[in-house]
Design an enzyme around this catalytic site. Structure first.
Site, short mmCIF file in Angstrom:
data_model
loop_
_atom_site.label_atom_id
_atom_site.label_comp_id
_atom_site.label_asym_id
_atom_site.label_seq_id
_atom_site.Cartn_x
_atom_site.Cartn_y
_atom_site.Cartn_z
N PRO A 87 0.56 13.68 -6.24
CA PRO A 87 1.98 13.95 -5.99
C PRO A 87 2.37 13.57 -4.57
O PRO A 87 1.50 13.27 -3.74
CB PRO A 87 2.08 15.47 -6.19
CG PRO A 87 0.73 15.98 -5.81
CD PRO A 87 -0.24 14.92 -6.26
N LEU B 214 2.89 14.03 -1.00
CA LEU B 214 2.25 15.02 -0.14
C LEU B 214 2.90 15.08 1.23
O LEU B 214 3.43 14.07 1.73
CB LEU B 214 0.76 14.68 0.04
CG LEU B 214 -0.08 14.59 -1.24
CD1 LEU B 214 -1.48 14.12 -0.91
CD2 LEU B 214 -0.12 15.93 -1.96
N GLY C 174 -7.66 -2.58 2.34
CA GLY C 174 -7.02 -3.87 2.55
C GLY C 174 -5.70 -3.73 3.29
O GLY C 174 -5.34 -2.65 3.78
N ALA C 175 -4.98 -4.84 3.37
CA ALA C 175 -3.67 -4.87 4.02
C ALA C 175 -2.65 -5.37 3.01
O ALA C 175 -2.85 -6.42 2.38
CB ALA C 175 -3.70 -5.79 5.24
N GLY C 176 -1.55 -4.63 2.84
CA GLY C 176 -0.53 -5.04 1.89
C GLY C 176 -1.09 -5.09 0.47
O GLY C 176 -1.85 -4.22 0.06
N THR D 172 2.79 -3.21 0.04
CA THR D 172 2.63 -2.44 1.26
C THR D 172 3.35 -1.10 1.12
O THR D 172 4.23 -0.93 0.25
CB THR D 172 3.18 -3.23 2.47
OG1 THR D 172 2.81 -2.56 3.68
CG2 THR D 172 4.69 -3.36 2.41
N GLY E 244 0.71 3.91 -0.09
CA GLY E 244 -0.16 5.06 0.09
C GLY E 244 -1.64 4.74 0.11
O GLY E 244 -2.47 5.63 -0.13
N LYS E 245 -1.99 3.49 0.41
CA LYS E 245 -3.41 3.10 0.42
C LYS E 245 -4.22 3.94 1.39
O LYS E 245 -5.34 4.35 1.08
CB LYS E 245 -3.57 1.63 0.80
CG LYS E 245 -3.09 0.64 -0.23
CD LYS E 245 -3.50 -0.79 0.11
CE LYS E 245 -3.00 -1.26 1.46
NZ LYS E 245 -1.53 -1.33 1.54
#
Length: 218
Positions: free
Chosen positions: A204, A206, A117-119, A12, A15-16
């Site tokens: 990088p 952000l 997704g989650a985690g 988790t 940065g997804k």
């Protein structure tokens, strides 16, 4: 790259969502009409008479196909804990069938769908199923987001192996460079040497309003 994609992470807070939003923009730049989905989200706030998640809202804002919030995020929970625990607290069970139905409806409208997704990959959704089972149910190729930091090589390689064991295709991985120091290059090279799927970008650190799409190569 396949039009529909499932974005997972090594953990988790890697940065997804930032990468998912960037992928949506890249697909839009290819002339595609893109929808987004965050099937399960914890850590939601009460807005407009329902629980809403800031990550899901970020995906909605970037997507071309504007859909009801409940379709983008069918399972929204208040506490910022593992989804299966949040669901148990309110006596609810997360059903993959419900998510599949909403996804199928999206496919009728969109050229491409980015599902976040989650985690991590094996986060439980209920007593028997995990995020991996969700990706398998939707039959989506996977993009892995790796937060470049201490311990990430082990986390990334374990996740790559788990994705392969699931029978799904890892179309690529993204290096989300949280370190940005002399260690980053060596870590990213170590992963490149060991992951057969391509690196789709090195992003990088952000600022909140910066866009990741410029660093992604699909």
């Amino acid at each position: 790259m396949t039009k529909h994609v499932f974005v997972t992470g090594t953990d988790t807070e890697v940065g997804k969502t930032r990468i998912s939003v960037g992928l949506i923009k890249v697909l839009q730049q290819q002339g595609l009409k893109v929808a987004a989905m965050k099937p399960v989200a914890s850590g939601c706030e009460w807005q407009d008479g329902q629980w809403k998640n800031e990550d899901a809202l970020a995906l909605i804002q970037q997507a071309d196909i504007k859909l009801p919030y409940s379709q983008v995020n069918p399972y929204a929970f208040e506490p910022a804990i593992a989804p299966h625990l949040a669901a148990e607290q309110i006596g609810q069970t997360i059903s993959l069938n419900r998510i599949e139905t909403q996804f199928a409806a999206m496919q009728l409208q969109a050229d491409a769908i980015v599902v976040e997704g989650a985690g991590g990959w094996l986060v439980p959704l209920n007593d028997k199923q995990t995020i991996a089972d969700l990706a398998k149910a939707l039959q989506l190729p996977v993009v892995l987001v790796v937060a470049i930091k201490l311990g990430c090589i082990n986390h990334a390689l374990l996740t790559v192996q788990a994705i392969a064991d699931s029978g799904l295709t890892l179309v690529g991985w993204v290096a989300n460079d949280f370190l940005q120091d002399h260690q980053s290059t060596a870590i990213i090279q170590s992963l490149t040497d060991r992951i057969s799927s391509p690196c789709l970008g090195i992003v990088p650190k952000l600022a909140d309003n910066e866009d990741a799409s410029a660093y992604l190569n699909l």
